[in-house]
Motif scaffolding. Structure first.
Motif, mmCIF file in Angstrom:
data_model
loop_
_atom_site.group_PDB
_atom_site.id
_atom_site.type_symbol
_atom_site.label_atom_id
_atom_site.label_comp_id
_atom_site.label_asym_id
_atom_site.label_seq_id
_atom_site.Cartn_x
_atom_site.Cartn_y
_atom_site.Cartn_z
ATOM 1 N N ASN A 1 0.869 -1.157 -0.114
ATOM 2 C CA ASN A 1 0.162 -0.034 0.043
ATOM 3 C C ASN A 1 0.883 1.344 -0.042
ATOM 4 O OD1 ASN A 1 -2.738 -1.094 0.048
ATOM 5 N ND2 ASN A 1 -2.451 -1.631 2.089
ATOM 6 N N GLN A 2 2.302 1.086 -0.090
ATOM 7 C CA GLN A 2 3.073 2.270 0.151
ATOM 8 C C GLN A 2 2.847 3.263 -1.148
ATOM 9 O OE1 GLN A 2 4.856 3.373 2.884
ATOM 10 N NE2 GLN A 2 3.496 1.772 3.678
ATOM 11 N N TRP A 3 2.380 2.823 -2.130
ATOM 12 C CA TRP A 3 2.363 3.457 -3.439
ATOM 13 C C TRP A 3 1.293 4.595 -3.208
ATOM 14 C CZ3 TRP A 3 -2.525 4.238 -5.492
ATOM 15 C CH2 TRP A 3 -3.580 3.327 -5.297
ATOM 16 N N GLN A 4 0.485 4.413 -2.169
ATOM 17 C CA GLN A 4 -0.743 5.575 -2.036
ATOM 18 C C GLN A 4 0.120 6.745 -1.449
ATOM 19 O OE1 GLN A 4 -4.416 4.372 -0.483
ATOM 20 N NE2 GLN A 4 -4.037 2.158 -0.806
ATOM 21 N N THR B 1 -1.690 6.487 -16.299
ATOM 22 C CA THR B 1 -1.730 4.817 -16.306
ATOM 23 C C THR B 1 -1.439 4.214 -15.162
ATOM 24 O OG1 THR B 1 -0.888 5.481 -18.633
ATOM 25 C CG2 THR B 1 -0.524 3.414 -17.751
ATOM 26 N N ALA B 2 -0.654 4.842 -14.485
ATOM 27 C CA ALA B 2 -0.287 4.018 -13.041
ATOM 28 C C ALA B 2 -1.537 3.907 -12.093
ATOM 29 C CB ALA B 2 1.110 4.769 -12.486
ATOM 30 N N ALA B 3 -1.931 5.267 -12.110
ATOM 31 C CA ALA B 3 -3.059 5.524 -11.139
ATOM 32 C C ALA B 3 -4.772 4.538 -11.680
ATOM 33 C CB ALA B 3 -3.445 6.989 -10.996
ATOM 34 N N HIS B 4 -4.661 4.508 -12.832
ATOM 35 C CA HIS B 4 -5.738 3.562 -13.367
ATOM 36 C C HIS B 4 -5.483 2.060 -13.156
ATOM 37 C CE1 HIS B 4 -8.990 5.262 -16.093
ATOM 38 N NE2 HIS B 4 -8.008 5.959 -16.559
ATOM 39 N N ALA B 5 -4.106 1.696 -13.256
ATOM 40 C CA ALA B 5 -3.740 0.212 -12.957
ATOM 41 C C ALA B 5 -3.767 -0.078 -11.394
ATOM 42 C CB ALA B 5 -2.388 0.114 -13.294
ATOM 43 N N LEU B 6 -3.782 0.900 -10.600
ATOM 44 C CA LEU B 6 -3.750 0.594 -9.214
ATOM 45 C C LEU B 6 -5.000 1.027 -8.437
ATOM 46 C CD1 LEU B 6 -0.242 2.162 -8.222
ATOM 47 C CD2 LEU B 6 -0.644 -0.357 -8.334
ATOM 48 N N GLY B 7 -5.886 1.698 -9.229
ATOM 49 C CA GLY B 7 -7.038 2.021 -8.668
ATOM 50 C C GLY B 7 -7.227 3.296 -7.861
ATOM 51 N N HIS B 8 -6.929 4.451 -8.353
ATOM 52 C CA HIS B 8 -6.845 5.668 -7.735
ATOM 53 C C HIS B 8 -7.544 6.664 -8.514
ATOM 54 C CE1 HIS B 8 -5.876 9.245 -5.179
ATOM 55 N NE2 HIS B 8 -5.107 8.612 -4.436
ATOM 56 N N PRO B 9 -8.741 6.901 -8.387
ATOM 57 C CA PRO B 9 -9.600 7.749 -9.514
ATOM 58 C C PRO B 9 -9.673 9.191 -9.259
ATOM 59 C CG PRO B 9 -11.131 6.696 -7.703
ATOM 60 C CD PRO B 9 -9.985 5.926 -7.633
ATOM 61 N N GLU B 10 -9.214 9.865 -8.026
ATOM 62 C CA GLU B 10 -8.933 10.939 -7.779
ATOM 63 C C GLU B 10 -7.600 11.632 -8.725
ATOM 64 O OE1 GLU B 10 -8.224 14.449 -4.448
ATOM 65 O OE2 GLU B 10 -8.368 12.359 -3.944
ATOM 66 N N LEU B 11 -6.651 10.502 -8.469
ATOM 67 C CA LEU B 11 -5.467 10.874 -9.248
ATOM 68 C C LEU B 11 -5.754 10.628 -10.799
ATOM 69 C CD1 LEU B 11 -2.630 11.689 -9.449
ATOM 70 C CD2 LEU B 11 -2.055 9.461 -8.810
ATOM 71 N N VAL B 12 -6.309 9.757 -11.107
ATOM 72 C CA VAL B 12 -6.797 9.635 -12.685
ATOM 73 C C VAL B 12 -7.281 10.906 -13.279
ATOM 74 C CG1 VAL B 12 -8.462 8.505 -14.349
ATOM 75 C CG2 VAL B 12 -7.030 7.115 -12.677
ATOM 76 N N VAL C 1 3.907 1.046 -9.332
ATOM 77 C CA VAL C 1 4.389 1.638 -8.030
ATOM 78 C C VAL C 1 5.920 2.392 -7.979
ATOM 79 C CG1 VAL C 1 5.083 0.988 -5.658
ATOM 80 C CG2 VAL C 1 2.988 -0.355 -6.768
ATOM 81 N N ALA C 2 6.842 1.807 -8.794
ATOM 82 C CA ALA C 2 7.773 2.597 -9.013
ATOM 83 C C ALA C 2 7.684 3.923 -9.832
ATOM 84 C CB ALA C 2 8.890 1.622 -9.789
ATOM 85 N N ILE C 3 6.638 3.773 -11.022
ATOM 86 C CA ILE C 3 6.539 4.894 -11.549
ATOM 87 C C ILE C 3 6.093 6.054 -10.627
ATOM 88 C CG2 ILE C 3 4.792 6.053 -13.274
ATOM 89 C CD1 ILE C 3 5.074 3.437 -14.789
ATOM 90 N N MET C 4 5.072 5.833 -9.762
ATOM 91 C CA MET C 4 4.354 6.620 -8.664
ATOM 92 C C MET C 4 5.654 7.222 -7.958
ATOM 93 S SD MET C 4 1.091 6.909 -8.533
ATOM 94 C CE MET C 4 -0.522 6.031 -8.697
ATOM 95 N N GLN C 5 6.544 6.494 -7.439
ATOM 96 C CA GLN C 5 7.700 6.925 -6.620
ATOM 97 C C GLN C 5 8.526 7.815 -7.162
ATOM 98 O OE1 GLN C 5 8.929 2.955 -5.442
ATOM 99 N NE2 GLN C 5 7.582 2.772 -3.706
ATOM 100 N N VAL C 6 8.799 7.724 -8.705
ATOM 101 C CA VAL C 6 9.560 8.672 -9.322
ATOM 102 C C VAL C 6 8.927 9.975 -9.599
ATOM 103 C CG1 VAL C 6 10.675 9.025 -11.670
ATOM 104 C CG2 VAL C 6 10.913 6.762 -10.536
ATOM 105 N N LEU C 7 7.663 10.257 -9.913
ATOM 106 C CA LEU C 7 6.892 11.158 -10.433
ATOM 107 C C LEU C 7 6.832 12.479 -9.584
ATOM 108 C CD1 LEU C 7 3.729 9.691 -12.329
ATOM 109 C CD2 LEU C 7 5.864 10.926 -13.337
ATOM 110 N N PRO C 8 6.930 12.176 -8.302
ATOM 111 C CA PRO C 8 6.745 13.648 -7.463
ATOM 112 C C PRO C 8 7.782 14.543 -7.814
ATOM 113 C CG PRO C 8 6.127 11.802 -6.280
ATOM 114 C CD PRO C 8 6.463 11.234 -7.409
ATOM 115 N N ASP C 9 8.941 14.131 -7.481
ATOM 116 C CA ASP C 9 10.272 15.174 -7.874
ATOM 117 C C ASP C 9 10.381 15.447 -9.364
ATOM 118 O OD1 ASP C 9 11.007 14.695 -5.324
ATOM 119 O OD2 ASP C 9 12.437 13.169 -5.634
ATOM 120 N N LEU C 10 9.822 14.618 -10.393
ATOM 121 C CA LEU C 10 9.995 14.997 -11.813
ATOM 122 C C LEU C 10 8.949 16.106 -12.099
ATOM 123 C CD1 LEU C 10 11.549 14.537 -14.315
ATOM 124 C CD2 LEU C 10 10.023 12.598 -14.807
ATOM 125 N N PHE C 11 7.784 15.944 -11.537
ATOM 126 C CA PHE C 11 6.699 17.115 -11.772
ATOM 127 C C PHE C 11 7.037 18.237 -11.199
ATOM 128 C CE2 PHE C 11 2.873 14.045 -12.178
ATOM 129 C CZ PHE C 11 2.310 14.253 -13.068
#
Length: 409
Positions: free
Chosen positions: A79-82, A169-180, A128-138
């Motif tokens: 659940n750490q991806w959240q 794409t990652a949010a769709h796969a993991l099930g996070h509609p707000e982020l989608v 999950v790895a995509i989610m972890q990379v994105l905040p800094d890149l954004f």
């Protein structure tokens, strides 16, 4: 697993009762019988197509994730991806504010090089790895847009748009509609500020996916056509990025049409996409980096043709298309697409009555992209159906044997 099907039925029933909707009215909205709705609410019918799942959720005015219980219950480590998702949402919410960023941001060329890592993670379905990379890149892309001018600023917004696509794409796969939803909105905003003529069509490609969640099939086709028109001139000139986007949008339209029950249009769209793939194959210029991260190739067209057949409930046609498909085409696809393909084949074999082959295909899908498949509602539905059928078959064998042994006598 079997209790999950019953819980989906209970959620559907609770949503229907909250609306004061009789079973007969829900049946009419779905084009089903009242008996079908009754069985679905008791967990006796699997929602084994994305189109059907989304249609039921739309008729009940809930999100599909609320119906199937996504994100699924997982271990704390899973659940750490959240945590990363919350960080991405924070960056997207403050899109029009100067970011908190220490030191000068890297150049757009360097940031584009950073997105190649995201491509590799996307291909491996490592969401999950995509989610972890994105905040800094954004944050860094937005910082560059804040301090740069001219083309460099426009490229910063293009990087930001592509980051939105990876988040989507990652949010769709993991099930996070707000982020989608927010990733889609911010992609449209940033795409307009980029100098990339294809990027707005990529943002529309994302929006089509979101329209599927509310079963707006006709609007999804119309939006696909709007996006297609925006890249038509580039497609006609044979520009590789425009051709790739044009073909990908045709595949989006094909799936949308199939879910609307329009088999003829879906077939036409597949043929248009096949033409685009052939055109891309004839390109003889210098290599072009797929900066939009659109997985488009002859193999991708073939596996979409199989998906379209399954949405139309034509499993034998899907299996026939698979027999005609070169294994090399499928092998060239990234893990994320190959796992979807094997999941589709598992469903086709199950519907065709071959549970052994269905299970083998599902096992292949899981080995190829375990994170993706374990979180996919159709993979879970397929496995539940296999488990239930095996249990029912075993019970029947035992009953017959007990009759032969006269155990009841």
């Amino acid at each position: 697993m079997l209790e999950e099907a019953e819980e989906i039925g209970r959620r559907a029933r609770r949503a229907r009762l909250r609306l004061g909707m009789p079973q007969a009215d829900l049946a009419a909205a779905l084009g089903k019988t009242q008996g079908w709705v009754s069985k679905m609410e008791r967990g006796l019918i699997e929602l084994d197509r994305v189109g059907l799942l989304n249609l039921v959720a739309s008729a009940l005015h809930i999100h599909p994730n609320d119906l199937i219980g996504r994100p699924y219950n997982s271990s704390p480590s899973e659940n750490q991806w959240q945590v990363a998702a919350a960080s991405i949402l924070r960056e997207l919410r403050r899109y029009d504010l100067a970011p908190v960023f220490e030191g000068p941001p890297r150049t757009s060329v360097q940031l584009w090089q950073e997105t190649t890592r995201l491509h590799r993670l996307r291909d491996a379905a490592a969401n999950v790895a995509i989610m972890q990379v994105l905040p800094d890149l954004f944050r860094e892309a937005r910082a560059l847009a804040e301090v740069a001018t001219g083309h460099e600023r426009e490229e910063a917004f293009a990087v930001y748009t592509v980051c939105c696509k990876f988040a989507h794409t990652a949010a769709h796969a993991l099930g996070h509609p707000e982020l989608v939803a927010m990733a889609c909105e911010r992609a449209a905003w940033a795409a307009r500020l980029s100098s990339d003529a294809v990027m707005p069509a990529v943002a529309d490609w994302m929006r089509v996916w979101d329209m599927w969640a509310t079963a707006d099939w006709t609007d999804a086709v119309a939006l696909s056509d709007k996006a297609l028109r925006s890249v038509q001139q580039g497609y006609e000139r044979g520009e590789p990025l425009a051709v790739r986007a044009w073909g990908s949008l045709q595949l989006r339209a094909a799936v949308s049409a199939a879910r609307a029950g329009s088999g003829a249009e879906a077939e036409d769209r597949i043929e248009h996409a096949r033409t685009a793939a052939e055109r891309l194959g004839r390109y003889a210029g210098p290599p072009v980096y797929d900066r939009h991260s659109l997985t488009f190739s002859p193999g991708n067209v073939q596996i979409h043709a199989i998906s379209v057949a399954l949405e139309l409930r034509e499993q034998r046609k899907a299996l026939a298309i698979n027999r005609r498909t070169s294994p090399e085409l499928v092998a060239a696809l990234p893990n994320s697409r190959r796992s979807h393909h094997h999941m589709d084949l598992a469903r086709a074999w199950l519907w065709d009555g071959n549970r052994d082959k269905a299970l083998r295909e599902l096992e292949t899908a899981e080995r190829t992209a375990p994170q993706l498949i374990r979180n996919h509602p159709i993979a879970r539905s397929t496995l539940r159906s296999i488990v239930y059928a095996e249990r029912a078959g075993t019970r029947e064998k035992l009953r017959r044997m007990s009759d032969r042994f006269h155990l009841d006598g």
